[in-house]
Write an enzyme that holds these catalytic residues in place. Structure first.
Site, PDB file in Angstrom:
ATOM      1  N   ARG C  79       0.821  -1.206   0.000  1.00 41.60           N
ATOM      2  CA  ARG C  79       0.000   0.000   0.000  1.00 41.60           C
ATOM      3  C   ARG C  79       0.858   1.260   0.000  1.00 41.60           C
ATOM      4  O   ARG C  79       0.699   2.131  -0.847  1.00 41.60           O
ATOM      5  CB  ARG C  79      -0.870  -0.024   1.255  1.00 41.60           C
ATOM      6  CG  ARG C  79      -2.082   0.830   1.245  1.00 41.60           C
ATOM      7  CD  ARG C  79      -2.916   0.492   2.479  1.00 41.60           C
ATOM      8  NE  ARG C  79      -2.887  -0.942   2.705  1.00 41.60           N
ATOM      9  CZ  ARG C  79      -3.776  -1.793   2.179  1.00 41.60           C
ATOM     10  NH1 ARG C  79      -4.780  -1.326   1.485  1.00 41.60           N
ATOM     11  NH2 ARG C  79      -3.656  -3.089   2.392  1.00 41.60           N
ATOM     12  N   THR C  80       1.776   1.336   0.961  1.00 38.90           N
ATOM     13  CA  THR C  80       2.583   2.551   1.069  1.00 38.90           C
ATOM     14  C   THR C  80       3.475   2.692  -0.158  1.00 38.90           C
ATOM     15  O   THR C  80       3.657   3.793  -0.678  1.00 38.90           O
ATOM     16  CB  THR C  80       3.417   2.522   2.361  1.00 38.90           C
ATOM     17  OG1 THR C  80       2.542   2.262   3.463  1.00 38.90           O
ATOM     18  CG2 THR C  80       4.111   3.842   2.585  1.00 38.90           C
ATOM     19  N   LYS C 108      27.764  -6.896  -0.583  1.00 39.28           N
ATOM     20  CA  LYS C 108      29.211  -6.752  -0.670  1.00 39.28           C
ATOM     21  C   LYS C 108      29.769  -6.076   0.579  1.00 39.28           C
ATOM     22  O   LYS C 108      30.914  -5.646   0.590  1.00 39.28           O
ATOM     23  CB  LYS C 108      29.600  -5.937  -1.904  1.00 39.28           C
ATOM     24  CG  LYS C 108      29.386  -6.649  -3.224  1.00 39.28           C
ATOM     25  CD  LYS C 108      30.003  -5.851  -4.367  1.00 39.28           C
ATOM     26  CE  LYS C 108      29.500  -6.325  -5.723  1.00 39.28           C
ATOM     27  NZ  LYS C 108      29.764  -5.339  -6.779  1.00 39.28           N
ATOM     28  N   ARG C 129      11.579   2.831   3.771  1.00 34.78           N
ATOM     29  CA  ARG C 129      10.823   2.099   4.776  1.00 34.78           C
ATOM     30  C   ARG C 129      11.696   0.949   5.251  1.00 34.78           C
ATOM     31  O   ARG C 129      12.299   0.252   4.439  1.00 34.78           O
ATOM     32  CB  ARG C 129       9.559   1.526   4.154  1.00 34.78           C
ATOM     33  CG  ARG C 129       8.652   0.819   5.140  1.00 34.78           C
ATOM     34  CD  ARG C 129       7.533   0.129   4.399  1.00 34.78           C
ATOM     35  NE  ARG C 129       6.575  -0.467   5.296  1.00 34.78           N
ATOM     36  CZ  ARG C 129       5.402   0.071   5.622  1.00 34.78           C
ATOM     37  NH1 ARG C 129       5.049   1.223   5.126  1.00 34.78           N
ATOM     38  NH2 ARG C 129       4.573  -0.549   6.441  1.00 34.78           N
ATOM     39  N   HIS C 162       5.309   6.389  11.516  1.00 37.42           N
ATOM     40  CA  HIS C 162       4.788   6.292  10.162  1.00 37.42           C
ATOM     41  C   HIS C 162       4.195   7.655   9.837  1.00 37.42           C
ATOM     42  O   HIS C 162       2.983   7.814   9.697  1.00 37.42           O
ATOM     43  CB  HIS C 162       3.742   5.193  10.068  1.00 37.42           C
ATOM     44  CG  HIS C 162       3.460   4.733   8.671  1.00 37.42           C
ATOM     45  ND1 HIS C 162       3.927   5.409   7.552  1.00 37.42           N
ATOM     46  CD2 HIS C 162       2.755   3.671   8.197  1.00 37.42           C
ATOM     47  CE1 HIS C 162       3.519   4.776   6.470  1.00 37.42           C
ATOM     48  NE2 HIS C 162       2.816   3.728   6.826  1.00 37.42           N
TER      49      HIS C 162
END
Lengths: 343, 343, 343
Positions: C79-80, C108, C129, C162
């Site tokens: 959704r986000t 790496k 996120r 959030h």
């Protein structure tokens, strides 16, 4: 193909209406009409021609620059994904993709209904492909029940349907026979794993839109065309014969549609028992094919077409693949009600 | 670099032709010419300058808005992927990506040849990176054999080649020495795992385009530059010396190109035996470096450059990274034959 | 919310300045001001209205056509991700994505600092996120220490923050109460797993910008709102009460913000012991809700809202989801200093 929300407008007295049918969802290929097929083929050709010049490509690019598409592909697919993604890009459509269900919020237990509705919140069209049959139709029903629906395009659902493949196959036949009266009256061979190949199945259903087509099914006994298709052909009075021997019928074919063994659907390795060399196109078969006969294949191919065939002008499968992109541009134009812009 | 389909046009009498070489594929960095390097560096700078103003950025954005690229990255890569993806975006090019072979149709057994040809059906250029050496060259040969080829850009193939990295390194040296007569006559140190680092190997091969460059290889005994490169340098009469002691040579360097231990290629942990502190740049080394000397690194870095160095104006690696994006824009402009648009 | 590099300009005598605050990063939702919230809500509405017409959509599309964003989502999110990706697309911003850490150069051994700085080399804004709390703030500190910083937008960090969700929730409340004097003076119920739901926590912190709001927390005993929030509310003199019985308080609510059980944070299945039917909205609850009361949910939902509720005009969660896209467009416009272009 365009079951839900389809509106067929009766053609008026206007001379050059490029369109007379509006579409919403793209689902079952069986429900279609000749007019719509001709309309889409014409649209695909106009788009293909336009794209040849920088000015035309720019025009196309501007058409849907403010539209957004979602590609929701939970079944692996390279060809169909790229074909649709680039069809979107040709029209300027911006794309978002989900190609791996494990990164989606379905891991938080969201229902399919809510997931589809969420996607529809953000974009103007959802193009989806899934392992499970019927998923696209289910998504279309969800859309039809909400206030702000967006079109669903089925890019392959399970082993049964692949409507846009059927359309691009029609477009390839139509283009190839454009100087010879079109698809009407042609002899079309279909060879390979006819029992499980969804592309040939869909194509058979589309044949009722053309007159005097004769079909020849060429397959090993255990992989012959299923009865549901044959019943349909009988009902529609479409002539077909069956054989397990290519060389017997090859000289009379206008088109030979080759398919691969769908061994991924094997229950217990049954496709291993087949002598595939009998259902293969190579140098020898090319020699027997009419000078203007064509060879098609939905790709990816296995050993059933020798790469040596690629250089023959009758090999149409690479062009067929590219036709897929143009046909998908045509479909998107139609769904977004932009087709008048290129007429 | 531009082996196949390269056409080198003899420079005419015109005064300001910004270009005199056309490119098709971007493959082996060893086959190149000074003129082309200068041309690309100039192009990269013009693009970089243009992008500084909104009007210039808009001009760039419009140049290739109707072009499409495919990024086919089956080997993990963040930097090179993002650099190319954003280089495309700067020019308005629309991108499709495959970054995980497991979602591709290779799972259906399609050949590499057919997969590459399929990609080429949909886009105008293919940018590819793979684990296996020679894959990009193989893709270029496929393109050269078909009717509608598109350029292949090698974004890294196995441990041997990384041509666009070599180009961005040249661009960084060229920019850094622009007020000091360019790369000609400079002393360039290369330090670290020279045996296995592909970036320093490629850079050595490009040195023959410049006059009087002297190279100093600084490496632990078991990780010294391989003989193939040294043979090449001898043939081209490019001066080089080898040492395992940085402090001995540091004061004479115009540029120090630092590389990390490529421990991912270890057979049995051999890189663990090295005293890396001897091949590291920190405060102490900065004090010994010329006031106008520069420090380069292809990134990602390990412990071989102390983050404290980042703030020093001679640390050039972050700018080098960004140069990579501009050089890739220049390469794309050239491949798409758009370079005249920014001259 | 906009801690670092925030510059609050004192409002001058000009009449119609649409903006009086500039933003750089979008981080902690707790540090915000009413003026900025109103500004963003107004901006989101202007954008939403513009997008309704093709001409307005084209205007938006052109605003940031030469800008590039990076979506760095190492925590699964549909959704986000889609909301931000399409918000970018609405403004013409080109996007690059990393949604799986295993394909990144972190394999790496690159440091987080270097990875973020690398991303910033290529784009104009980083939207990130992550699973770990504080990652976005850390990225912002890295940006603040370099010469060419780009804004960081926190799209969710761990279980605490959030911020853009909090903003879209404010926007939804603001829109819903626009004919009733706005958010001031409203009674807002928050129900479900209040202890672990980050959205309700953030929303509580934003409440101090509004006057006379009363909060009612409806939760099972073991999932009640944590003390840190309650202490904050007391300090700010924001009235709240707590209950474990929805029906007692439902008739007085102007808004009911429903949340799901965050069972992914369970230590030992503690959410299984709850009788969820007590914290669910269905037909019966709809009957008790004010005629102009609204039901919100951050989605995805579990069983706590019966799908039958979707058809009720007071169900605001699908609109809330779409509001998220518009609010994110507003945030991007502000960060890229383009808000004047739509005023």
């Amino acid at each position: 193909m365009w079951v839900t929300k389809e509106v067929v407008q009766e053609q008026g007295q206007q001379e050059q209406s490029s369109s007379n049918t509006t579409l919403f969802h793209v689902l079952d290929p069986r429900v279609f009409k000749r007019q719509l097929l001709d309309n889409l083929c014409g649209l695909a050709t106009r788009v293909r021609m336009l794209a040849k010049s920088p000015a035309g490509a720019k025009l196309l690019q501007d058409l849907a620059l403010n539209r957004r598409a979602m590609l929701y592909f939970t079944q692996p697919s390279t060809r169909t994904f790229l074909s649709f993604n680039n069809a979107c890009h040709i029209l300027g459509i911006r794309t978002s993709e989900i190609r791996d269900r494990s990164i989606s919020s379905e891991v938080k237990g969201e229902s399919f209904e809510d997931a589809i509705r969420t996607f529809s919140s953000y974009v103007d069209v959802i193009i989806m492909r899934s392992q499970e049959p019927g998923r696209a139709a289910q998504a279309a029903r969800i859309m039809d029940s909400i206030e702000r629906p967006v079109p669903i395009i089925d890019a392959g659902s399970g082993s049964e349907q692949h409507p846009t493949q059927a359309l691009l196959d029609i477009y390839t036949l139509d283009r190839s026979f454009s100087q010879r009266g079109g698809i009407d009256g042609k002899v079309i061979g279909m060879m390979g794993d006819l029992r499980r190949g969804r592309t040939v199945r869909s194509l058979c259903y589309l044949m009722r839109s053309y007159t005097n087509v004769r079909l020849i099914f060429i397959a090993p006994k255990n992989f012959s065309m299923r009865d549901d298709v044959k019943t349909h052909l009988n009902e529609q009075e479409i002539a077909f014969v069956e054989t397990d021997c290519l060389s017997e019928v090859l000289p009379e074919l206008d088109a030979l549609y080759v398919t691969r063994m769908q061994s991924e659907w094997d229950q217990e390795g049954e496709s291993n028992d087949i002598d595939l060399s009998q259902y293969t196109v190579g140098k020898k078969q090319l020699a027997m094919l009419k000078p203007n006969g064509i060879i098609m294949h939905p790709l990816p191919r296995g050993p059933e077409i020798d790469p040596i065939v690629d250089a023959d002008p009758r090999a149409m499968y690479w062009r067929q693949e590219r036709n897929g992109m143009w046909m998908r541009v045509a479909i998107l134009l139609k769904l977004l009600q932009l087709e008048e812009s290129v007429s």
